[in-house]
Design an enzyme around this catalytic site. Structure first.
Site, short mmCIF file in Angstrom:
data_model
loop_
_atom_site.label_atom_id
_atom_site.label_comp_id
_atom_site.label_asym_id
_atom_site.label_seq_id
_atom_site.Cartn_x
_atom_site.Cartn_y
_atom_site.Cartn_z
N ASP A 121 -37.67 21.93 9.71
CA ASP A 121 -38.35 21.81 8.42
C ASP A 121 -38.83 23.16 7.91
OD1 ASP A 121 -37.88 19.15 8.51
OD2 ASP A 121 -39.89 18.59 9.19
N SER A 124 -7.64 -4.17 4.01
CA SER A 124 -8.65 -4.87 4.80
C SER A 124 -8.02 -5.22 6.15
CB SER A 124 -9.12 -6.12 4.07
OG SER A 124 -8.01 -6.89 3.74
N GLU A 183 -13.81 0.00 18.16
CA GLU A 183 -15.00 0.52 17.48
C GLU A 183 -15.88 -0.63 17.00
OE1 GLU A 183 -13.18 2.52 14.21
OE2 GLU A 183 -12.50 4.21 15.43
N LYS A 214 -17.67 -2.88 14.36
CA LYS A 214 -17.40 -3.14 12.95
C LYS A 214 -18.74 -3.08 12.23
CE LYS A 214 -14.92 -6.24 9.87
NZ LYS A 214 -15.92 -6.29 8.80
N GLU A 220 -17.50 4.35 6.82
CA GLU A 220 -18.45 3.34 6.39
C GLU A 220 -19.81 3.96 6.08
OE1 GLU A 220 -16.61 0.69 6.52
OE2 GLU A 220 -17.99 -0.96 6.15
N LYS A 267 -7.81 -1.15 17.02
CA LYS A 267 -6.65 -0.54 16.36
C LYS A 267 -5.73 0.07 17.40
CE LYS A 267 -10.20 1.15 13.35
NZ LYS A 267 -10.87 2.29 12.75
N LYS A 299 -14.87 -10.97 15.27
CA LYS A 299 -16.24 -11.13 14.76
C LYS A 299 -17.14 -11.83 15.76
CE LYS A 299 -15.90 -10.74 9.87
NZ LYS A 299 -16.82 -10.97 8.77
N CYS A 327 -57.94 -16.21 -0.76
CA CYS A 327 -57.43 -15.60 0.47
C CYS A 327 -57.73 -16.53 1.65
CB CYS A 327 -58.09 -14.24 0.67
SG CYS A 327 -57.80 -13.54 2.29
N CYS A 366 -62.38 -8.04 4.04
CA CYS A 366 -61.60 -9.22 4.45
C CYS A 366 -61.23 -9.05 5.92
CB CYS A 366 -60.34 -9.32 3.59
SG CYS A 366 -59.14 -10.49 4.23
S1 IVH Z 1 -10.70 0.37 9.98
C1 IVH Z 1 -6.79 -0.77 7.92
N1 IVH Z 1 -12.88 0.55 11.41
O1 IVH Z 1 -14.40 -3.44 7.78
C2 IVH Z 1 -8.03 -0.62 8.69
N2 IVH Z 1 -12.98 -0.65 9.37
O2 IVH Z 1 -11.93 -5.41 6.30
C3 IVH Z 1 -9.08 0.05 7.89
N3 IVH Z 1 -15.20 -1.53 8.84
O3 IVH Z 1 -12.96 -2.44 4.77
C4 IVH Z 1 -10.45 -0.18 8.35
N4 IVH Z 1 -16.21 -0.77 10.64
O4 IVH Z 1 -15.08 -1.32 5.47
C5 IVH Z 1 -12.32 0.06 10.29
N5 IVH Z 1 -14.74 0.81 12.76
C6 IVH Z 1 -14.18 0.33 11.66
C7 IVH Z 1 -14.93 -0.40 10.71
C8 IVH Z 1 -14.28 -0.88 9.57
C9 IVH Z 1 -16.35 -1.44 9.50
C10 IVH Z 1 -15.03 -2.24 7.57
C11 IVH Z 1 -14.21 -1.50 6.55
C12 IVH Z 1 -13.11 -2.43 6.16
C13 IVH Z 1 -13.59 -3.74 6.69
C14 IVH Z 1 -12.48 -4.59 7.22
#
Ligand code: IVH
Length: 670
Positions: free
Chosen positions: A35, A80, A111, A113, A171, A288, A312, A406, A430
């Site tokens: 700071d 998506s 990763e 979500k 994100e 992925k 999910k 109150c 109070c």
């Molecule tokens: S990969 C084609 N990785 O979830 C793959 N998405 O519908 C592209 N999201 O729109 C997304 N965490 O906004 C990816 N670790 C992550 C994520 C992530 C959140 C969101 C992203 C995407 C939606 C999936």
């Protein structure tokens, strides 16, 4: 070193330490030091506005408002991901798509979500040139100014070897703590509180005025790339993310590379366990294929890649029955309706209470005693009643009445003009507010009085041992009365007294926060403490002077002023300040001595001093009793002019104000 060199050195230093702190999570210097350097840079830039560049660390405050968002077409669409229920499905599809035998080992990048807002950052030659939201995946909105206020988002990539063109995707999200603060502030200021961290993040990013975005603490994690110049293609997701991290981009620390369906299922279960301990909300995991050449081969079906899937977590919602509605009175007198519920499990936790936020929300949702309701919880955030299910309602039930007095002290409640919140205006008189004020004072982030919890405060108040926080410091006079309290042994009495004694060492910023002044959170308290240095100076400051502290706006300044003007508070402060302490009265600065020339004098600084930062000069002047003001007026006693002074110099000349140079200042201070 020239001033300009110093400015560059400061900027580099700040960028590096910001990265260590936010991206690597491995800070090397204290927040205070950071700071201090930040203020130095601000001072230098204030003296040389012509040197300010958009990528300076000081420029994250937000540019001027836009009238509309520009449209951005994503040249590589932002797809998506498929949500999959049968968790082995992705692995089978991948092997099938690649024509590989079922026992092939496939590496997956796994990763969390994050429940946030997807954005795309475009870097050209390592410079951030554009940020866009996902929109419908083909076309989004430009939010460059807004996203530029996110502290961890580099506007210039670190290191070297950047592709000519690089689109990073990730994100934007809000931590649960920031979300809770924003919600509290929204209801205090009578705005509609955001529903969940995702909406809060989206709403903060989609602000036409970037200065609003700058005030919301948003975070960013990247999760992939979009466009990239030819020839710069990486081979694997994990190495690509590592590269992005080296270039200064925040990458999710919980990402892992796992093998096969068993690997990602274990990851999924592990993250589900970790979920409640994370500082942000996740709603599942994203899996992925790690090998990017394989991704190429797998391609897409309709709008979603074949190489990724979202798994999910089960929703954290449940249905139960409202057994009663209690009205709680908070520290500031705000009345909050809370539903008492038939105990129900929500995402692994038993819930018996859920907030209804305020009476407007209560009547909008029309929650009644006896109703069947849907309850929801998100991470650390308190459970809430999402909605009532009136189809199950007893036809004779009535809406819950809005209180007129109150429930704690019986005094009439008022709806403050322009606010939705009902408040008891009885203040410390109070009992509920008194109790909350004491609990806040003792809380961990305030005076941190270990062991002084709700039950004990109740007992101390009921026994008449304390009436307010100043009385805590008198308890040592009657140790036997404390030891004699219900469920209190001699040892716990000793511990409590020791904890109270230890709190005498808390510094001014904690003390200010502990007072519970509305609008004065930890950050504002720290800023006031740093700026003024002593409680006495804050108590006597004018509204304008209070606003001179960084990040203290007109609302907070007004609240501080009102707080100290209120006779009951003034009396409380008198007693607190009479206590012998080592911490509260001032930040670790020399005690004020009366200086024959400076005591009570208003001093203004302009230009750059060679041997002192502006902050240091200010602190030393204040320690000798001077008031340091931001503008020259006829009441200004001295103008201290460093190198390249600004317009204050000519103003001072015009008003006949005495002008001192650095040497003269030093002899004055000596
Ligand atoms: S990969 C084609 N990785 O979830 C793959 N998405 O519908 C592209 N999201 O729109 C997304 N965490 O906004 C990816 N670790 C992550 C994520 C992530 C959140 C969101 C992203 C995407 C939606 C999936």
């Amino acid at each position: 070193m020239s001033t300009k060199e110093e400015l560059h050195r400061l900027r580099e230093w700040l960028v590096r330490h910001n990265y260590l702190y936010h991206v690597l999570d491995d800070p090397e210097v204290s927040d205070t030091e950071y700071d201090a350097r930040f203020r130095e840079l601000e001072a230098l830039e204030a003296a040389h506005p012509e040197w300010i560049t958009p990528d300076s660390p000081t420029q994250r405050v937000g540019a001027s408002p836009l009238t509309a968002f520009a449209k951005v077409v994503h040249r590589v669409p932002m797809l998506s991901i498929r949500v999959e229920k049968d968790e082995g499905e992705l692995h089978r599809r991948v092997l099938d798509g690649l024509g590989l035998p079922m026992d092939t080992e496939v590496a997956y990048a796994a990763e969390p979500k994050i429940d946030g807002v997807a954005i795309a950052l475009l870097y050209e030659h390592g410079r951030l040139v554009r940020v866009a939201t996902r929109g419908d995946g083909r076309e989004g909105e430009e939010v460059t100014q807004q996203a530029s206020t996110i502290a961890t988002l580099p506007r210039k990539l670190h290191g070297s070897g950047h592709p000519e063109l690089l689109e990073v995707r990730g994100e934007v999200f809000m931590t649960l703590a920031a979300f809770a603060t924003l919600r509290a502030r929204a209801s205090e200021q009578d705005e509609k509180p955001p529903k969940n961290p995702r909406n809060a993040a989206a709403g903060s990013l989609r602000q036409l005025d970037p200065r609003v975005t700058a005030q919301r603490s948003l975070e960013f994690h990247c999760h992939g790339i979009g466009e990239i110049s030819a020839g710069a293609w990486p081979q694997r997701h994990d190495t690509m993310m590592e590269r992005l991290r080296e270039w200064g981009l925040p990458v999710c620390p919980d990402a892992e590379v796992v093998t096969g369906a068993d690997g990602y299922l274990a990851y999924f279960q592990n993250m589900e366990k970790k979920r409640d301990g994370l500082s942000y909300e996740i709603d599942g995991v994203v899996i992925k294929v790690n090998d990017l050449a394989w991704r190429e081969r797998l391609g897409f079906v309709s709008n979603a890649p074949r190489w990724a899937a979202a798994l999910k977590f089960p929703p954290r919602e449940a249905e139960t029955v409202v057994e009663g509605i209690d009205v709680q009175v908070g520290r500031t007198g705000a009345l909050t309706p809370v539903a008492r519920l038939l105990a129900v499990e929500v995402g692994g936790v038993t819930v018996t209470n859920a907030t209804l936020y305020n009476f407007e929300e209560l009547s909008r949702k029309d929650v009644r005693v006896g109703d069947r309701v849907r309850v929801r919880r998100a991470g650390d955030v308190i459970p809430e009643v999402a909605e009532s299910l009136p189809e199950h309602r007893d036809p004779t039930s009535l809406p819950f009445p809005v209180p007129v007095v109150c429930p704690a002290c019986g005094s009439p409640v008022a709806r403050v003009e322009g606010e939705t919140i009902l408040r008891c205006g009885n203040g410390f008189a109070c009992p509920a507010q008194r109790k909350e004020a004491i609990l806040h004072f003792a809380s961990r982030r305030a005076m941190n009085i270990d062991g002084l919890g709700e039950k004990l405060v109740d007992v101390l108040l009921n026994e008449g041992l304390i009436g307010d926080v100043a009385d805590l410091y008198r308890l040592q006079d009657a140790p036997e009365r404390i030891a004699g309290l219900a469920r209190m042994g001699e040892k716990s009495a000793e511990n409590l007294l020791a904890a109270i004694e230890a709190s005498r060492e808390r510094d001014l910023s904690r003390f200010l926060f502990a007072l519970g002044i509305r609008e004065v959170g930890e950050a504002t308290a720290a800023s006031l403490a740093r700026h003024f240095g002593a409680i006495a100076t804050i108590m006597t400051a004018t509204e304008e002077e209070l606003q001179g502290a960084p990040d203290v706006g007109p609302v907070a300044a007004r609240r501080v002023l009102e707080f100290f003007l209120e006779p009951r508070n003034a009396e409380l402060l008198n007693r607190l300040l009479a206590e012998p302490t080592t911490g509260w009265h001032r930040t670790g600065r020399p005690t004020r001595q009366d200086h024959p020339l400076l005591s009570g004098a208003t001093v203004v600084l302009t230009g750059t001093l060679a041997t002192l930062t502006r902050q240091e000069a200010k602190a030393r002047l204040e320690a000798l009793g001077a008031k340091v003001s931001g503008s020259v007026s006829s009441r200004t006693r001295y103008l201290i002019a460093g190198a390249s002074p600004g317009s204050k110099y000519t103003q001072a000349q015009a008003l006949g104000v005495e002008i001192l140079d650095e040497e003269q200042l030093k002899s004055l201070l000596a």
